[in-house]
Scaffold this motif. Sequence first.
Motif, PDB file in Angstrom:
ATOM      1  N   ARG A 137      16.559  51.146  50.765  1.00 38.87           N
ATOM      2  CA  ARG A 137      15.297  50.464  50.408  1.00 38.87           C
ATOM      3  C   ARG A 137      15.602  49.526  49.251  1.00 38.87           C
ATOM      4  NH1 ARG A 137      11.399  53.858  53.693  1.00 38.87           N
ATOM      5  NH2 ARG A 137      12.513  55.805  53.783  1.00 38.87           N
ATOM      6  N   LYS A 139      13.660  46.791  47.346  1.00 40.92           N
ATOM      7  CA  LYS A 139      12.294  46.286  47.290  1.00 40.92           C
ATOM      8  C   LYS A 139      12.168  45.182  46.251  1.00 40.92           C
ATOM      9  CE  LYS A 139      10.471  50.688  48.836  1.00 40.92           C
ATOM     10  NZ  LYS A 139       9.275  51.464  49.039  1.00 40.92           N
ATOM     11  N   THR A 157       5.572  52.383  49.941  1.00 39.94           N
ATOM     12  CA  THR A 157       5.667  53.430  50.969  1.00 39.94           C
ATOM     13  C   THR A 157       4.386  54.260  50.977  1.00 39.94           C
ATOM     14  OG1 THR A 157       8.025  53.584  50.503  1.00 39.94           O
ATOM     15  CG2 THR A 157       7.059  55.412  51.729  1.00 39.94           C
ATOM     16  N   HIS A 160       3.464  60.493  52.889  1.00 44.42           N
ATOM     17  CA  HIS A 160       3.961  61.220  54.071  1.00 44.42           C
ATOM     18  C   HIS A 160       4.771  62.443  53.622  1.00 44.42           C
ATOM     19  CE1 HIS A 160       7.395  58.755  52.905  1.00 44.42           C
ATOM     20  NE2 HIS A 160       8.174  59.612  53.548  1.00 44.42           N
ATOM     21  N   ASP A 162       8.401  64.358  54.750  1.00 42.12           N
ATOM     22  CA  ASP A 162       9.571  63.986  55.550  1.00 42.12           C
ATOM     23  C   ASP A 162       9.699  64.808  56.826  1.00 42.12           C
ATOM     24  OD1 ASP A 162      10.137  61.879  53.990  1.00 42.12           O
ATOM     25  OD2 ASP A 162      11.864  62.747  52.980  1.00 42.12           O
ATOM     26  N   THR A 177      15.604  66.207  51.026  1.00 40.60           N
ATOM     27  CA  THR A 177      15.709  64.749  50.849  1.00 40.60           C
ATOM     28  C   THR A 177      16.361  64.461  49.502  1.00 40.60           C
ATOM     29  OG1 THR A 177      13.819  64.222  52.243  1.00 40.60           O
ATOM     30  CG2 THR A 177      14.383  62.608  50.538  1.00 40.60           C
ATOM     31  N   TRP A 179      17.092  61.326  47.190  1.00 36.52           N
ATOM     32  CA  TRP A 179      16.750  59.911  46.969  1.00 36.52           C
ATOM     33  C   TRP A 179      17.591  59.412  45.804  1.00 36.52           C
ATOM     34  CZ3 TRP A 179      14.744  56.729  43.219  1.00 36.52           C
ATOM     35  CH2 TRP A 179      14.028  55.596  43.627  1.00 36.52           C
ATOM     36  N   MET A 192       9.035  56.285  43.332  1.00 35.01           N
ATOM     37  CA  MET A 192       8.268  57.184  44.197  1.00 35.01           C
ATOM     38  C   MET A 192       7.271  57.982  43.370  1.00 35.01           C
ATOM     39  SD  MET A 192      10.448  58.699  47.280  1.00 35.01           S
ATOM     40  CE  MET A 192      11.522  59.743  46.323  1.00 35.01           C
ATOM     41  N   HIS A 249       4.728  62.574  49.571  1.00 34.46           N
ATOM     42  CA  HIS A 249       5.225  61.547  48.648  1.00 34.46           C
ATOM     43  C   HIS A 249       5.036  60.155  49.230  1.00 34.46           C
ATOM     44  CE1 HIS A 249       8.570  62.326  51.388  1.00 34.46           C
ATOM     45  NE2 HIS A 249       9.059  61.134  51.067  1.00 34.46           N
ATOM     46  N   SER A 251       5.317  55.693  47.507  1.00 36.25           N
ATOM     47  CA  SER A 251       5.808  54.932  46.345  1.00 36.25           C
ATOM     48  C   SER A 251       4.733  53.980  45.838  1.00 36.25           C
ATOM     49  CB  SER A 251       7.067  54.132  46.706  1.00 36.25           C
ATOM     50  OG  SER A 251       6.715  52.900  47.306  1.00 36.25           O
ATOM     51  N   ARG A 260      13.843  46.850  43.160  1.00 41.67           N
ATOM     52  CA  ARG A 260      14.005  48.302  43.018  1.00 41.67           C
ATOM     53  C   ARG A 260      14.822  48.745  44.221  1.00 41.67           C
ATOM     54  NH1 ARG A 260      10.890  52.908  45.661  1.00 41.67           N
ATOM     55  NH2 ARG A 260      12.758  52.596  46.902  1.00 41.67           N
ATOM     56  N   SER A 262      17.122  51.683  46.275  1.00 37.32           N
ATOM     57  CA  SER A 262      17.434  53.111  46.436  1.00 37.32           C
ATOM     58  C   SER A 262      17.979  53.379  47.831  1.00 37.32           C
ATOM     59  CB  SER A 262      16.166  53.948  46.232  1.00 37.32           C
ATOM     60  OG  SER A 262      15.221  53.624  47.228  1.00 37.32           O
ATOM     61  N   ASP A 264      17.794  56.756  50.656  1.00 36.73           N
ATOM     62  CA  ASP A 264      17.355  58.136  50.848  1.00 36.73           C
ATOM     63  C   ASP A 264      18.199  58.795  51.931  1.00 36.73           C
ATOM     64  OD1 ASP A 264      14.873  56.136  51.422  1.00 36.73           O
ATOM     65  OD2 ASP A 264      15.137  57.410  53.182  1.00 36.73           O
ATOM     66  N   ARG A 266      19.528  62.776  53.666  1.00 37.76           N
ATOM     67  CA  ARG A 266      18.999  64.114  53.942  1.00 37.76           C
ATOM     68  C   ARG A 266      20.126  65.056  54.374  1.00 37.76           C
ATOM     69  NH1 ARG A 266      15.802  60.210  54.544  1.00 37.76           N
ATOM     70  NH2 ARG A 266      13.761  60.324  53.607  1.00 37.76           N
TER      71      ARG A 266
HETATM   72  O1  LIG Z   1      11.930  54.770  48.562  1.00 37.29           O
HETATM   73  C1  LIG Z   1      10.797  54.816  48.998  1.00 37.29           C
HETATM   74  O2  LIG Z   1       9.936  54.004  48.673  1.00 37.29           O
HETATM   75  C2  LIG Z   1      10.379  55.859  49.953  1.00 37.29           C
HETATM   76  C3  LIG Z   1      11.420  56.860  50.295  1.00 37.29           C
HETATM   77  C4  LIG Z   1      10.876  57.962  51.106  1.00 37.29           C
HETATM   78  O3  LIG Z   1       9.721  58.029  51.431  1.00 37.29           O
HETATM   79  C5  LIG Z   1      11.747  59.020  51.540  1.00 37.29           C
HETATM   80  O4  LIG Z   1      12.899  59.068  51.131  1.00 37.29           O
HETATM   81  O5  LIG Z   1      11.288  59.861  52.332  1.00 37.29           O
END
Ligand SMILES: O=C(O)CCC(=O)C(=O)O
Length: 333
Positions: A137, A139, A157, A160, A162, A177, A179, A192, A249, A251, A260, A262, A264, A266
Amino acid sequence: MFKLSQDQIKHFNEKGYLIVENVLSDTDIAQIRAEYETILDREAPKLVAQGKLSRTYDELPFEERYTRILYELEDMYAIYQHLDISLPLLQDMPADASLNAGPAVFNHLLTNPNILDIAESIIGTGELYSNPVQHTRIKPPAAALPNSNIDSNVAKTGWHQDEAVLTADATDTNMLTVWVAMTDANVKNGCMMCVEGSHIKDVTMHCPGSHASSSAEIFIPDEFIDNDKVVPLEVGKGGLVLLHQRTEHGSYSNQSDAIRWSFDLRYHPVGQHTGREVFPGFVARSHSQPETVLTDANAWAQEWFETRDRIIAGEHVQFNERWKPYSRHELCA
Ligand SMILES: O=C(O)CCC(=O)C(=O)O
């Protein structure tokens, strides 16, 4: 060994999230960033040649260059698909579908020993599978985005869990997860946020998203979110946010004037269902059967490209459709 303390593990178990600072080294971040610079160097001239971009912006640093490119493109996926660490979730896979399955993300991110140590502490086993539900991501400032009909890979985001992103057959999977912050993440630049303690609930109803490019863009209606328990998940560059699979969660949007960035990732115990079986995962750590661990970045990349080619050739794939029946629900409108 990067060990979490008992207090950190307790915090995660009680609240459904944990922030861990200073996990990636400067070298990890530099190697990943260099890989991403190379991708823009490779793709920008192609976009110019195709008439989609006015120029390559090669005089700019990665962060500004990406923002300028994104702003100009009619279809953000023309560049984003080369940066994500997953293929798009499309049965109708475009012939030129791509992803970044490069060695820096494999060696410095997915198989990073510090990250695996932390995952082992939380999941409670040294038999770790890298689940293919993973994304990049990057952004840009919200003000620099061309329109609002754009997804969570570049913009805010939605709420939701995961687990809801997985197919329903992964309900018993014990997924963590991870991140990873490539830049500092704070409320201003769209870090987030989560609902503290929400992981003890069952899976909440999600609405199917409307964005055609990703069947993963699902969201929990705002009415279900306990706003009094929302906590921002601010973390420094190189740090992690860990989330339980049921922690609600989302964002904030990026209101700063810089990107920004990142990833993510799992992980779950080896042998459990990934909830996205069509995409390739791998054994990232195994104390009992070390010979099963994937250590070859090229082999990992090869698996992704073979998957892409099979889908393009017509293999039927099953992505998560479990929330589709709610599309007409009054809270999903
Ligand atoms: O980085 C984000 O904005 C969302 C990441 C996210 O929702 C996730 O890792 O499940």
